[in-house]
Design an enzyme around this catalytic site. Sequence first.
Site, PDB file in Angstrom:
ATOM      1  N   GLY B  15       0.849  -1.181   0.000  1.00  0.00           N
ATOM      2  CA  GLY B  15       0.000   0.000   0.000  1.00  0.00           C
ATOM      3  C   GLY B  15       0.883   1.229   0.000  1.00  0.00           C
ATOM      4  CB  ALA B  16       0.144   4.769   0.743  1.00  0.00           C
ATOM      5  CG  ASN B 107      -1.172   2.337  12.308  1.00  0.00           C
ATOM      6  OD1 ASN B 107      -0.233   3.116  12.427  1.00  0.00           O
ATOM      7  ND2 ASN B 107      -2.025   2.372  11.292  1.00  0.00           N
ATOM      8  CE  LYS B 189       1.928   6.949  14.606  1.00  0.00           C
ATOM      9  NZ  LYS B 189       1.312   5.929  13.771  1.00  0.00           N
ATOM     10  CG  ASN B 193      -2.954   6.597  16.556  1.00  0.00           C
ATOM     11  OD1 ASN B 193      -1.839   6.088  16.537  1.00  0.00           O
ATOM     12  ND2 ASN B 193      -3.311   7.536  15.687  1.00  0.00           N
ATOM     13  CG  ASN B 197      -6.862   7.163  14.802  1.00  0.00           C
ATOM     14  OD1 ASN B 197      -6.368   8.236  15.101  1.00  0.00           O
ATOM     15  ND2 ASN B 197      -6.340   6.361  13.890  1.00  0.00           N
ATOM     16  CB  SER B 260      -5.326   6.618   9.162  1.00  0.00           C
ATOM     17  OG  SER B 260      -5.112   6.159  10.484  1.00  0.00           O
ATOM     18  CD  GLU B 272      -4.173  -0.913  11.010  1.00  0.00           C
ATOM     19  OE1 GLU B 272      -4.174   0.329  11.165  1.00  0.00           O
ATOM     20  OE2 GLU B 272      -3.195  -1.559  10.584  1.00  0.00           O
TER      21      GLU B 272
END
Lengths: 306, 306
Positions: B15-16, B107, B189, B193, B197, B260, B272
């Site tokens: 992927g990216a 992640n 992190k 998130n 998120n 994301s 996720e």
Amino acid sequence: MNPNSPGTIAVVGSGAVGCYYGGMLAHAGGDVRFLMRADLEKVRRDGLTIQTRGETLKVAARASASVEEIGPVDLVIVALKATANAALDALLPPLLHERTALVTLQNGLGNEEYLAQRWGAERVLGALCFVCLNRIAPGVIEHLDHGTISVGSFGRPAGPRAHGLVDALQGAGIEAKTVDGLVEERWRKLLWNIPFNGLSIAAAGATVGDVLADEGLRGQARALMSEGLDAARRLGHDIPESFADFQIERSFSMGPYRTSSLIDWQLGRPVEVEAIWGEPLRQGTRAGAAMPRLELLYHLLRKVTP
Amino acid sequence: MNPNSPGTIAVVGSGAVGCYYGGMLAHAGGDVRFLMRADLEKVRRDGLTIQTRGETLKVAARASASVEEIGPVDLVIVALKATANAALDALLPPLLHERTALVTLQNGLGNEEYLAQRWGAERVLGALCFVCLNRIAPGVIEHLDHGTISVGSFGRPAGPRAHGLVDALQGAGIEAKTVDGLVEERWRKLLWNIPFNGLSIAAAGATVGDVLADEGLRGQARALMSEGLDAARRLGHDIPESFADFQIERSFSMGPYRTSSLIDWQLGRPVEVEAIWGEPLRQGTRAGAAMPRLELLYHLLRKVTP
């Protein structure tokens, strides 16, 4: 005539709940006046129609466009959505004489307080309605199930007016009883509404059956009940832990039932976020309860409801 | 040549993220092979294109349809979504020789453990990527912002392989550094998130700016951070409370940024949930932390994501 008879009655908030209880009282001979907007012409022409237990009742209801036209009555039935309470500040005064009683049929916490702060606690009653209703057309109410109503006086055991209203409701064929612990009854109902109405929206359209079938969400429903139980106890309502287990158990038979809040949300209507989640959170927190799940749920619901 | 040079590299999950870091290494002369499916023919014909800092880099990438075609390499870059980890059980073995290193760019928590349990902890590295990327067409990656990558060894301070990979990344023009406390970095992190998120989905499409502008949700974001801080500390990571305040403060400048996970959710892609919410909840709870908000959020996210 019963000396405690409710006397003349006005119904403010003529949705399904107001039309059903007010309509049944009128059908039994009560003097009931309905404040109406959308359904006014239809009800003036054809009366109210209540489909209940296989019967279709035609009620020659007296509908008015303004509270001034109705004038002072002996009892006001408040059946607006709790989200519209601010409208009462203008709607109630023309309906009041010195001894007018006010009974709120609204959901959640804070509605009796709203009335008591403005018009005096001594005239305030509250009622919990356990009923499934639909307004299927202008002036037409479909009564699907249940109907029990519990009536109490605000801040004290059920007094003569609560008993008088219950007598009148029973005389109209409605299962009614008085309760001495009105606020405790509200907490008992909230122990169900907080998790099930809340998760039904927060999980983006979950039925009662969906919440129960998901082990994680079922556990969160039960944990939200524990937070509510702790708050209720700190506020003096001694509800046993087993009541919460019983509330979970009895819900399995409801299957794909959509909570009233979920239906409101799906139809883009206001949801009673403050009455069902905000006020219990504030009262519980002030009493020293930790309610982290309710806090998160409340703020999510505030954000996702109109 | 640097004795710690990564050697031959395979990128699993093109992927990216995989294409950007792998592509930059290839552009700098690294021996990188990409496992590809959808973009295979396009990349075989035209190579990879990376648009970065006003430049368009053309990378003659070696793309393969199968891991057997790639064969054993010295380093595997794992850049699959964490939701697809089960696929690694079949994908990795053909890529391994006795000393092949594995670095996960995924992640959340649990990904190093997944690799370590199956192929041995001593070969496992992990990296945190702070980068904004878009795959705008087959084989075409747009590098929007940032790019910093922190590389650590799993369960021990950064070793020679972590240093070697960082050297290679720096040589490819990427801001890279080693970290000795890889898991602590992951928790740092996650402290961002987990709330941002998570609430972005649970509040049905809220941007970072939306969450911060709503005082109630901002408070819940901070409270979720406190739950995470408590868990991280119980797990031995001494992150100060001020770090959470700083994370809130620095987020104001992000404005209408969509996380994301929110983008994944809105596009109907897997989120996720276990790596970002489930595993931190499980590890924190096992360490004795109370995480009631995370628990509710996790179960809501499980229910509303595909």
